[in-house]
Every structure is written in C-alpha cells, then in structure tokens.
Motif scaffolding. Structure first.
Motif, PDB file in Angstrom:
ATOM      1  N   GLN A 291       0.811  -1.222   0.000  1.00 48.26           N
ATOM      2  CA  GLN A 291       0.000   0.000   0.000  1.00 48.26           C
ATOM      3  C   GLN A 291       0.842   1.269   0.000  1.00 48.26           C
ATOM      4  N   SER A 292       2.134   1.163   0.239  1.00 50.74           N
ATOM      5  CA  SER A 292       2.984   2.346   0.349  1.00 50.74           C
ATOM      6  C   SER A 292       4.424   1.965   0.037  1.00 50.74           C
ATOM      7  N   LEU A 293       5.286   2.980  -0.070  1.00 49.86           N
ATOM      8  CA  LEU A 293       6.707   2.715  -0.258  1.00 49.86           C
ATOM      9  C   LEU A 293       7.285   1.924   0.903  1.00 49.86           C
ATOM     10  N   ALA A 294       6.817   2.221   2.113  1.00 52.44           N
ATOM     11  CA  ALA A 294       7.316   1.491   3.281  1.00 52.44           C
ATOM     12  C   ALA A 294       7.056  -0.001   3.154  1.00 52.44           C
ATOM     13  N   ASP A 295       5.934  -0.376   2.570  1.00 51.35           N
ATOM     14  CA  ASP A 295       5.594  -1.791   2.406  1.00 51.35           C
ATOM     15  C   ASP A 295       6.518  -2.500   1.423  1.00 51.35           C
ATOM     16  N   LEU A 296       7.202  -1.715   0.568  1.00 46.05           N
ATOM     17  CA  LEU A 296       8.072  -2.314  -0.451  1.00 46.05           C
ATOM     18  C   LEU A 296       9.497  -2.541   0.042  1.00 46.05           C
ATOM     19  N   ARG A 297       9.762  -2.257   1.302  1.00 50.32           N
ATOM     20  CA  ARG A 297      11.111  -2.508   1.830  1.00 50.32           C
ATOM     21  C   ARG A 297      11.458  -3.991   1.674  1.00 50.32           C
ATOM     22  N   GLY A 298      12.628  -4.236   1.097  1.00 50.31           N
ATOM     23  CA  GLY A 298      13.074  -5.603   0.890  1.00 50.31           C
ATOM     24  C   GLY A 298      12.475  -6.278  -0.330  1.00 50.31           C
ATOM     25  N   ARG A 299      11.708  -5.544  -1.138  1.00 48.69           N
ATOM     26  CA  ARG A 299      11.094  -6.096  -2.344  1.00 48.69           C
ATOM     27  C   ARG A 299      11.857  -5.635  -3.592  1.00 48.69           C
ATOM     28  N   SER A 300      11.483  -6.158  -4.741  1.00 50.88           N
ATOM     29  CA  SER A 300      12.176  -5.822  -5.989  1.00 50.88           C
ATOM     30  C   SER A 300      11.469  -4.684  -6.718  1.00 50.88           C
ATOM     31  N   PHE A 301      12.261  -3.887  -7.457  1.00 47.70           N
ATOM     32  CA  PHE A 301      11.730  -2.677  -8.083  1.00 47.70           C
ATOM     33  C   PHE A 301      12.341  -2.488  -9.464  1.00 47.70           C
TER      34      PHE A 301
ATOM     35  N   GLY B  54      10.581   7.302 -15.451  1.00 45.41           N
ATOM     36  CA  GLY B  54      10.926   5.912 -15.196  1.00 45.41           C
ATOM     37  C   GLY B  54      12.206   5.706 -14.413  1.00 45.41           C
ATOM     38  N   PHE B  55      12.939   6.808 -14.113  1.00 44.82           N
ATOM     39  CA  PHE B  55      14.153   6.667 -13.306  1.00 44.82           C
ATOM     40  C   PHE B  55      14.520   7.943 -12.551  1.00 44.82           C
ATOM     41  N   ALA B  56      14.749   9.043 -13.279  1.00 49.29           N
ATOM     42  CA  ALA B  56      15.284  10.248 -12.635  1.00 49.29           C
ATOM     43  C   ALA B  56      14.372  10.773 -11.538  1.00 49.29           C
ATOM     44  N   ALA B  57      13.101  10.983 -11.869  1.00 48.01           N
ATOM     45  CA  ALA B  57      12.177  11.560 -10.888  1.00 48.01           C
ATOM     46  C   ALA B  57      11.896  10.628  -9.708  1.00 48.01           C
ATOM     47  N   PRO B  58      11.560   9.352  -9.936  1.00 41.92           N
ATOM     48  CA  PRO B  58      11.287   8.513  -8.760  1.00 41.92           C
ATOM     49  C   PRO B  58      12.503   8.350  -7.860  1.00 41.92           C
ATOM     50  N   GLY B  59      13.699   8.187  -8.458  1.00 40.38           N
ATOM     51  CA  GLY B  59      14.895   8.060  -7.633  1.00 40.38           C
ATOM     52  C   GLY B  59      15.142   9.300  -6.796  1.00 40.38           C
ATOM     53  N   TYR B  60      15.027  10.461  -7.441  1.00 41.00           N
ATOM     54  CA  TYR B  60      15.290  11.737  -6.759  1.00 41.00           C
ATOM     55  C   TYR B  60      14.272  11.987  -5.653  1.00 41.00           C
ATOM     56  N   PHE B  61      12.998  11.860  -5.969  1.00 39.39           N
ATOM     57  CA  PHE B  61      11.966  12.198  -4.984  1.00 39.39           C
ATOM     58  C   PHE B  61      11.848  11.140  -3.891  1.00 39.39           C
ATOM     59  N   MET B  62      12.136   9.880  -4.194  1.00 40.89           N
ATOM     60  CA  MET B  62      12.164   8.887  -3.125  1.00 40.89           C
ATOM     61  C   MET B  62      13.248   9.228  -2.108  1.00 40.89           C
ATOM     62  N   ARG B  63      14.442   9.618  -2.601  1.00 43.63           N
ATOM     63  CA  ARG B  63      15.510   9.983  -1.664  1.00 43.63           C
ATOM     64  C   ARG B  63      15.131  11.204  -0.831  1.00 43.63           C
ATOM     65  N   LYS B  64      14.407  12.159  -1.437  1.00 38.87           N
ATOM     66  CA  LYS B  64      13.960  13.323  -0.671  1.00 38.87           C
ATOM     67  C   LYS B  64      13.011  12.914   0.450  1.00 38.87           C
ATOM     68  N   GLU B  65      12.304  11.807   0.263  1.00 42.24           N
ATOM     69  CA  GLU B  65      11.389  11.296   1.292  1.00 42.24           C
ATOM     70  C   GLU B  65      12.089  10.335   2.255  1.00 42.24           C
TER      71      GLU B  65
ATOM     72  N   VAL C 202      13.845   7.597   1.329  1.00 41.73           N
ATOM     73  CA  VAL C 202      13.877   6.225   0.812  1.00 41.73           C
ATOM     74  C   VAL C 202      14.972   6.140  -0.249  1.00 41.73           C
ATOM     75  N   ASP C 203      16.078   5.499   0.090  1.00 41.11           N
ATOM     76  CA  ASP C 203      17.167   5.300  -0.865  1.00 41.11           C
ATOM     77  C   ASP C 203      16.908   3.999  -1.613  1.00 41.11           C
TER      78      ASP C 203
ATOM     79  N   GLN D 299      24.959  10.273  -7.455  1.00 40.10           N
ATOM     80  CA  GLN D 299      24.653   9.170  -6.542  1.00 40.10           C
ATOM     81  C   GLN D 299      25.162   7.847  -7.103  1.00 40.10           C
ATOM     82  N   ARG D 300      24.940   7.621  -8.388  1.00 41.88           N
ATOM     83  CA  ARG D 300      25.364   6.363  -9.003  1.00 41.88           C
ATOM     84  C   ARG D 300      26.888   6.263  -9.047  1.00 41.88           C
ATOM     85  N   ARG D 301      27.557   7.390  -9.343  1.00 40.39           N
ATOM     86  CA  ARG D 301      29.042   7.376  -9.374  1.00 40.39           C
ATOM     87  C   ARG D 301      29.617   7.094  -8.003  1.00 40.39           C
ATOM     88  N   ASN D 302      29.007   7.642  -6.973  1.00 38.06           N
ATOM     89  CA  ASN D 302      29.519   7.440  -5.616  1.00 38.06           C
ATOM     90  C   ASN D 302      29.418   5.983  -5.179  1.00 38.06           C
ATOM     91  N   ARG D 303      28.470   5.227  -5.772  1.00 40.55           N
ATOM     92  CA  ARG D 303      28.315   3.832  -5.380  1.00 40.55           C
ATOM     93  C   ARG D 303      29.126   2.874  -6.234  1.00 40.55           C
TER      94      ARG D 303
END
Length: 307
Positions: free
Chosen positions: A139-149, A159-170, A172-173, A302-306
């Motif tokens: 039902q939420s991003l919290a419920d997806l912890r440990g799941r595949s994405f 499909g990548f830039a916005a969800p990655g950026y805004f999830m981190r702002k919330e 959720v890495d 973020q991707r370069r740092n990892r």
C-alpha cells in the motif's frame, strides 16, 4: 550508424520589399536543396509496432506541409536517439526530459528545445508513479522494503530520474530500500514485468485518471483494466521536449515549428494519433527543464559514488 542503433519506422506579415521577398524565397530553397529528406527521432517508450502506427500520420503530414519526406526513427533506447542527434543523423527528435538533460551534457547548446505538448486539461507536465499489482498487499513505499523494483531506462525522467530523486527526498534510498532493482527497457516492459511477477513494483508515467502509460496499454488491449494499483506519485515533471540541433538552418527550424504549432488546427487527426491527451503543441524553452537537469545530475552523482 543510425540504422544499427535506431529502428526505422515506415514511414506574418507581408514582406516589405521585393529584395526581402527574394531573400526569403532563396532561404527556403536553400534548406530544401540541402535536405532532400528530414529525419525525426523518438525515444522507445512503447513497442515498435504501435509507435509506427502512432507516428505515420505525422510523417505524411510533414511531407505534405514541408515539401520534403520526413522519416521517423525509433531509438532502441533513450541514449540512442541522443547519440543520433549528436552525430547529425537526425534533424529533430522527441526526447523525454531526462534524455534532454543527457543531450545537454553531450551537446551543450548544440541541442535546442523547440516544443512540448499541452494536455487537454491545460497541463504542461506529467507525473512519475509507482505501481504494484492490484491484488498485492503493498500500500505504500514502506511496504516495499526488501522487495524488488523496476526502473524503465536510465535516461527516463518518470521511469528513473524523478522517482529516484523524490524517493531519496522522502528518505527512501532505492539502493538500500529494495532488495533488487533493475531496468526493464521501457515503460510498457515495466508494467509487464510487474504483472508477470518479475518485479514487485515499478515506475512509469501518468498524466491523470484518463491518460498515462497504464491506461494506454489497457486501450491497446495489452493488459486488462484494474490489474495495477498506484501507490505513489511524484511532483509535476515538465512535458517532454521536441528538439533540434544547432546546425539545422533557421528556415527549416521555423517551418517545422510552424507546422507543429498549427497541428491542432490544420491536422487535428494527426495530433490525436500522436497523443489522445494532447490539445495542442506549444513552445518550449531550456529554462523549463533546469530543475530536471539538476535532478538528473544529482542522480548521476549518486550512481558514481556507489560505483
């Protein structure tokens, strides 16, 4: 070569003096003598068969309006269209906002935004959404912890830039929150991957309750209605730009822009084929995408740092 990376689709006021009239006519003749064929590239957000059908009308209308054939090319991925533009194998291209950011990194001011779509409700933007199977327990991003994405493409805004950026702002890495992430290849493949159980959730684009990738797939009979459920939505993303390269003559650029701005009047059936959610084409500026460019740069860091 373009053919190796891109799939070919079948494709004012009165002038003041006679001297100015002659110069104007000469400029038109010059670009037509240089460009016996125009090439228009599109990112591969949907399957090739449907892209062919959706853009065939634009190709026919462009030849009738501009006086030279215009061939439509679909990229095998988002970066392929940018590379074709950079290597002067395209005159025009329709890019996603993040793919435009990639083009600016590769070409600087050599890529010029011209146009973007305005939706039926007047909106000049869209959203990234995260969706799951309708019958899943999530039902939420919290419920997806440990799941595949699944992300769509590394150069996709929704499909990548916005969800990655805004999830981190919330807080959720994605790299830590999900057990596994991957790229499906395009937005339609993301939906199929979730419905097939390959991934638990994915990101795609969404305009409103009537229009978006999932709704379009339902309309095309690719999926059944009610099989997915949205659990997260991003802030507004500016609509995708249609661009040109700096080397395209001003006369050709002006003629192309004029044709596209007038589609809703001169060829509304062509505009409807391109997008049922588009009321008209409107001008675009580089400044419209400044925030999105900053977002993609942060994602890349973020991707370069990892790595």
């Amino acid at each position: 070569m373009l053919s190796r990376r891109m799939g070919l689709l079948a494709s004012a006021s009165l002038l003041a003096t006679p001297l100015i009239q002659t110069r104007g006519a000469q400029a038109q003749a010059d670009w037509r003598s240089r460009f016996r064929e125009l090439r228009y590239g599109v990112i591969g957000s949907e399957n090739e068969r449907d892209a062919i059908a959706r853009l065939q009308g634009l190709s026919v209308h462009a030849e009738r309006t501009l006086g030279v054939p215009m061939r439509i090319f679909r990229g095998t991925d988002y970066a392929a269209v940018v590379e074709a533009l950079r290597s002067e194998q395209l005159e025009f291209a329709h890019l996603g906002p993040a793919a435009y950011a990639l083009a600016r990194r590769a070409m600087g001011e050599g890529v010029i935004p011209l146009l973007r779509h305005q939706a039926n409700d007047g909106a000049e933007g869209y959203y990234s959404v995260i969706f799951v199977k309708a019958d899943s327990p999530f039902q939420s991003l919290a419920d997806l912890r440990g799941r595949s994405f699944a992300f769509a493409d590394p150069n996709s805004a929704s499909g990548f830039a916005a969800p990655g950026y805004f999830m981190r702002k919330e807080g959720v890495d994605p790299a830590r929150h999900f057990s596994r992430t991957g790229f499906s290849g395009n937005h339609e493949q993301s939906v199929i991957a979730v419905l097939n159980g390959t991934f638990d959730a994915a990101a795609t684009f969404w305009n409103n309750e009537q229009s978006g990738n999932i709704q379009r797939m339902v309309e095309k009979g690719m999926i059944q209605p009610g099989t997915t459920r949205i659990i997260w939505r991003s802030p507004l993303i500016p609509n995708s730009p249609t661009v040109t390269r700096a080397g395209v003559p001003e006369g050709l650029r002006a003629a192309f822009v004029r044709m596209m701005l007038n589609l809703h009047v001169e060829a509304p059936e062509v505009l409807a084929q391109i997008s049922t959610n588009t009321a008209r084409i409107v001008p675009a500026r580089h400044e419209d995408y400044a925030d999105l460019i900053a977002m993609t740069e942060q994602n890349q860091a973020q991707r370069r740092n990892r790595s």
